[in-house]
Design a protein around this motif. Structure first.
Motif, PDB file in Angstrom:
ATOM      1  N   LEU A  81       0.957  -1.331   0.036  1.00  0.00           N
ATOM      2  CA  LEU A  81      -0.026  -0.169  -0.198  1.00  0.00           C
ATOM      3  C   LEU A  81       1.059   1.123   0.251  1.00  0.00           C
ATOM      4  N   SER A  82       1.167   2.218  -1.115  1.00  0.00           N
ATOM      5  CA  SER A  82       1.658   3.049  -1.177  1.00  0.00           C
ATOM      6  C   SER A  82       0.743   4.293  -0.801  1.00  0.00           C
ATOM      7  N   TRP A  83       1.593   5.140  -0.611  1.00  0.00           N
ATOM      8  CA  TRP A  83       1.206   6.924  -0.502  1.00  0.00           C
ATOM      9  C   TRP A  83       1.891   7.932  -0.102  1.00  0.00           C
ATOM     10  N   ARG A  84       1.539   8.691  -1.791  1.00  0.00           N
ATOM     11  CA  ARG A  84       2.620   9.932  -1.704  1.00  0.00           C
ATOM     12  C   ARG A  84       1.319  11.042  -1.663  1.00  0.00           C
ATOM     13  N   SER A 106      -2.165   4.817  -3.702  1.00  0.00           N
ATOM     14  CA  SER A 106      -2.225   3.214  -4.525  1.00  0.00           C
ATOM     15  C   SER A 106      -1.840   1.779  -3.848  1.00  0.00           C
ATOM     16  N   TYR A 107      -2.546   0.943  -3.910  1.00  0.00           N
ATOM     17  CA  TYR A 107      -2.445  -0.685  -4.084  1.00  0.00           C
ATOM     18  C   TYR A 107      -1.380  -1.318  -4.904  1.00  0.00           C
ATOM     19  N   THR A 304       3.535 -12.174 -11.161  1.00  0.00           N
ATOM     20  CA  THR A 304       1.926 -12.159 -12.090  1.00  0.00           C
ATOM     21  C   THR A 304       1.455 -10.932 -11.187  1.00  0.00           C
ATOM     22  N   SER A 305       1.410  -9.620 -11.024  1.00  0.00           N
ATOM     23  CA  SER A 305       1.171  -8.507 -10.638  1.00  0.00           C
ATOM     24  C   SER A 305       0.316  -7.451 -11.142  1.00  0.00           C
ATOM     25  N   HIS A 306      -0.854  -6.563 -10.053  1.00  0.00           N
ATOM     26  CA  HIS A 306      -1.595  -5.341 -10.591  1.00  0.00           C
ATOM     27  C   HIS A 306      -1.374  -4.275 -10.011  1.00  0.00           C
ATOM     28  N   SER A 307      -2.175  -3.254 -10.186  1.00  0.00           N
ATOM     29  CA  SER A 307      -1.828  -1.896  -9.611  1.00  0.00           C
ATOM     30  C   SER A 307      -2.580  -1.124  -9.262  1.00  0.00           C
ATOM     31  N   SER A 308      -3.374  -0.005  -8.415  1.00  0.00           N
ATOM     32  CA  SER A 308      -4.290   0.357  -8.473  1.00  0.00           C
ATOM     33  C   SER A 308      -4.860   1.228  -9.596  1.00  0.00           C
ATOM     34  N   VAL A 314      -8.015  -5.880 -12.419  1.00  0.00           N
ATOM     35  CA  VAL A 314      -7.142  -6.120 -11.731  1.00  0.00           C
ATOM     36  C   VAL A 314      -7.264  -7.350 -12.683  1.00  0.00           C
ATOM     37  N   GLY A 315      -8.457  -8.077 -13.155  1.00  0.00           N
ATOM     38  CA  GLY A 315      -7.537  -9.808 -14.498  1.00  0.00           C
ATOM     39  C   GLY A 315      -7.462  -9.201 -15.536  1.00  0.00           C
TER      40      GLY A 315
END
Length: 452
Positions: A81-84, A106-107, A304-308, A314-315
C-alpha cells in the motif's frame, strides 16, 4: 537323647539339602521370574526409553532425506500500500498548463510460483539418504545394546539374590543347631560334664552365628534393593522365584563356545553396529568423491502483479503481467581448496578406524564368550565335587557333635567340623550359581532368551 538326635538329623538334612529345599518351596504369587523382571525393565527403564527416542529421530531424518530428492515448489505474494501525500500532476488548459498537488494512495499486489530441482549433484542426495538409513540402523543396534546390558545386569543381581537367599538358609540352619548345642551344653555343665569355659564358647559361637544370619539377611536385602532400582519399582514386598535354579539346570549341557561365538557374530548388536559403522564410512567416502562432479539444476517460475494506479482491471493486469521463466544451471567444480581431497582422506581414515574397532570388538567378544564357557565348565565340575564334600563334611559334623556330647571331642573339634561344613556348603552354592549364570549368558550370546 533320642529326641535331640532326631532333631539334629532333621537340621543336618535341612543344611545339606538347602538347595533342594529352596527349589521345592512353592512359588508365591508375588515372586517374579527372571523373565518377568527383564520384561518389566525393558518396558519401563528410562535410559532405554531415551534410546528409543533416538531411534525415532533417526527415522525422521530418513523422511527428510527422501524429501530432499524431489523438487521444491514455493508460492510467494507481496501486498503493498503506497501513499504519496504531495503527488503532483499537470493539467493542460487552453491557455497553458496547471500543476496541482494531491494526496495519492495506491495498492500493488505481486504473485509468484517458483520451482527448483537439482537434477544431478553427483549422487550426494541419494548417498545422504543411504547414510540416514544406516544411521537409523545403528541407532536401533545401540538400543539393543542398552537392552542387552540391562538384561545382563538383572540376571547378575537376580542370581546373586538367589545365592544369598540359600546362603541365609544355611546360616539359619547353622544358628539353630548352635542353639541346640548351647542348650545341650547348659545341661552338660549343670551335670558337671562341661566346663564353664566351654559353655561360654558355645554361647559365643551362637552369638556369632546369630550375627552371621543378620549380616546375610542385610546382604540379601541390599541385592534386592539394587535389583528393584534397576527395575524401577518401590514395592518392598518384591520377591523373586527360584524357578529353574535346580540341579537339572546346573548339570545341563554347556554350549560349545566356538559355536556360540559364530552365532554371536550374527546376532550381537555391538558387532552389527560396528559393521554398519564401516558401511557408513564407505558412504561418506562416496559422498566426498561427488564433490568433483558437476551439478545440474532446473528452475521454473510464474510471476504476475497488479496495481490500483492502472486504469485496467485487476484481472486484465494480472493477465498482461504474467511472466514465465525456465532455467537450466550447470555448475562444474574446478578448484575447491582441497575440500574434496580432505573429505575423502577423512572418510578413509574413519573407515580404517571402524574396521579396527570391529576387529577389537570381535576379539573382546570371543574372550568374553570363552570366559563364560570356562567359568561354567569349571564351576560345574566344582559343583560335582562340592556335593561329595558337603556330604562328607555333614557326616563328619554329625559324628563330631555326637562325640562332643559324649565327651570324646572338645569344643575346638566341634567348631572345626562346623566350619568345614559351612565352607563346603558355600562352595557348593557358589559353584551352583556360577554355573547357572554363565550357562545362561552363553545361551543369551548365542541369540536365545536370557533365562535360567
Amino acid at each position: 537323647m533320642q529326641k535331640r538326635r532326631y532333631l539334629f538329623q532333621v537340621l543336618t538334612l535341612a543344611l545339606t539339602c538347602a538347595t533342594a529345599q529352596a527349589q521345592d518351596t512353592p512359588t508365591s504369587s508375588g515372586a517374579w521370574t527372571l523373565r518377568q523382571c527383564i520384561d518389566h525393565a525393558l518396558a519401563n527403564n528410562i535410559e532405554l526409553r531415551r534410546s528409543e527416542m533416538s531411534v525415532e529421530e533417526s527415522r525422521v531424518n530418513i523422511d527428510a532425506g527422501k524429501g530432499n530428492i524431489g523438487p521444491s515448489l514455493t508460492f510467494s505474494t507481496g501486498q503493498t500500500l503506497s501513499w504519496r501525500p504531495w503527488s503532483q500532476s499537470t493539467v493542460n488548459l487552453s491557455g497553458g498548463t496547471l500543476t496541482q498537488t494531491q494526496s495519492d494512495v495506491s495498492y500493488h499486489g505481486s504473485y509468484s510460483l517458483s520451482a527448483q530441482w537439482t537434477v544431478w549433484d553427483g549422487g550426494r542426495k541419494y548417498r545422504n539418504l543411504d547414510n540416514y538409513r544406516v544411521a537409523a540402523e545403528m541407532a536401533e543396534e545401540d538400543y539393543k545394546q542398552i537392552a542387552n546390558s540391562i538384561e545382563e545386569q538383572i540376571a547378575q543381581y537376580y542370581v546373586q539374590v538367589l545365592y544369598q537367599t540359600e546362603a541365609l538358609q544355611v546360616q539359619d540352619s547353622i544358628r539353630e543347631h548352635s542353639r541346640m548345642q548351647r542348650d545341650r551344653g547348659q545341661e552338660m555343665q549343670s551335670n558337671g560334664l562341661l566346663s564353664v569355659a566351654d559353655l561360654a564358647k558355645l554361647e559365643a559361637q551362637l552369638s556369632q552365628d546369630e550375627y552371621n544370619v543378620v549380616n546375610s539377611n542385610a546382604q540379601l536385602q541390599s541385592y534386592l534393593l539394587q535389583l528393584r532400582q534397576i527395575l524401577e519399582i518401590t514395592d518392598t514386598n518384591f520377591g523373586i522365584s527360584s524357578e529353574g535354579a535346580d540341579d537339572t539346570a546346573v548339570m545341563s549341557d554347556i554350549p560349545n563356545y566356538e559355536e556360540v561365538y559364530d552365532q554371536a557374530l550374527s546376532v550381537r548388536p555391538e558387532i552389527r553396529e560396528l559393521q554398519l559403522s564401516v558401511s557408513q564410512a564407505e558412504i561418506q567416502e562416496r559422498i566426498a568423491r561427488s564433490g568433483r562432479l558437476p551439478n545440474i539444476s532446473l528452475s521454473a517460475g510464474v510471476q504476475t502483479s497488479h496495481s490500483s494506479a492502472s486504469s485496467n482491471g485487476v484481472g486484465e493486469q494480472m493477465k498482461q503481467n504474467v511472466n514465465n521463466s525456465l532455467g537450466l544451471n550447470i555448475s562444474v567444480p574446478i578448484l575447491d581448496n582441497r575440500s574434496t581431497s580432505t573429505s575423502k582422506a577423512k572418510a578413509r581414515i574413519q573407515k580404517t578406524q571402524s574396521e579396527l574397532s570391529l576387529q577389537q570388538k570381535q576379539k573382546e567378544l570371543y574372550k568374553q564368550i570363552e570366559t563364560y564357557w570356562l567359568n561354567a565348565t569349571t564351576a560345574q565340575m566344582q559343583y560335582k565335587a562340592a556335593q561329595s564334600e558337603v556330604k562328607s563334611a555333614s557326616e563328619s559334623y554329625r559324628l563330631t557333635s555326637e562325640q562332643f556330647e559324649l565327651g570324646l571331642k572338645n569344643i575346638v573339634d566341634l567348631g572345626t567340623a562346623k566350619n568345614s561344613l559351612l565352607q563346603a556348603e558355600y562352595q557348593m552354592l557358589q559353584a551352583k550359581y556360577t554355573t547357572l549364570l554363565n550357562v545362561a549368558m552363553l545361551r543369551f550370546y548365542a541369540g536365545g532368551e536370557l533365562t535360567l
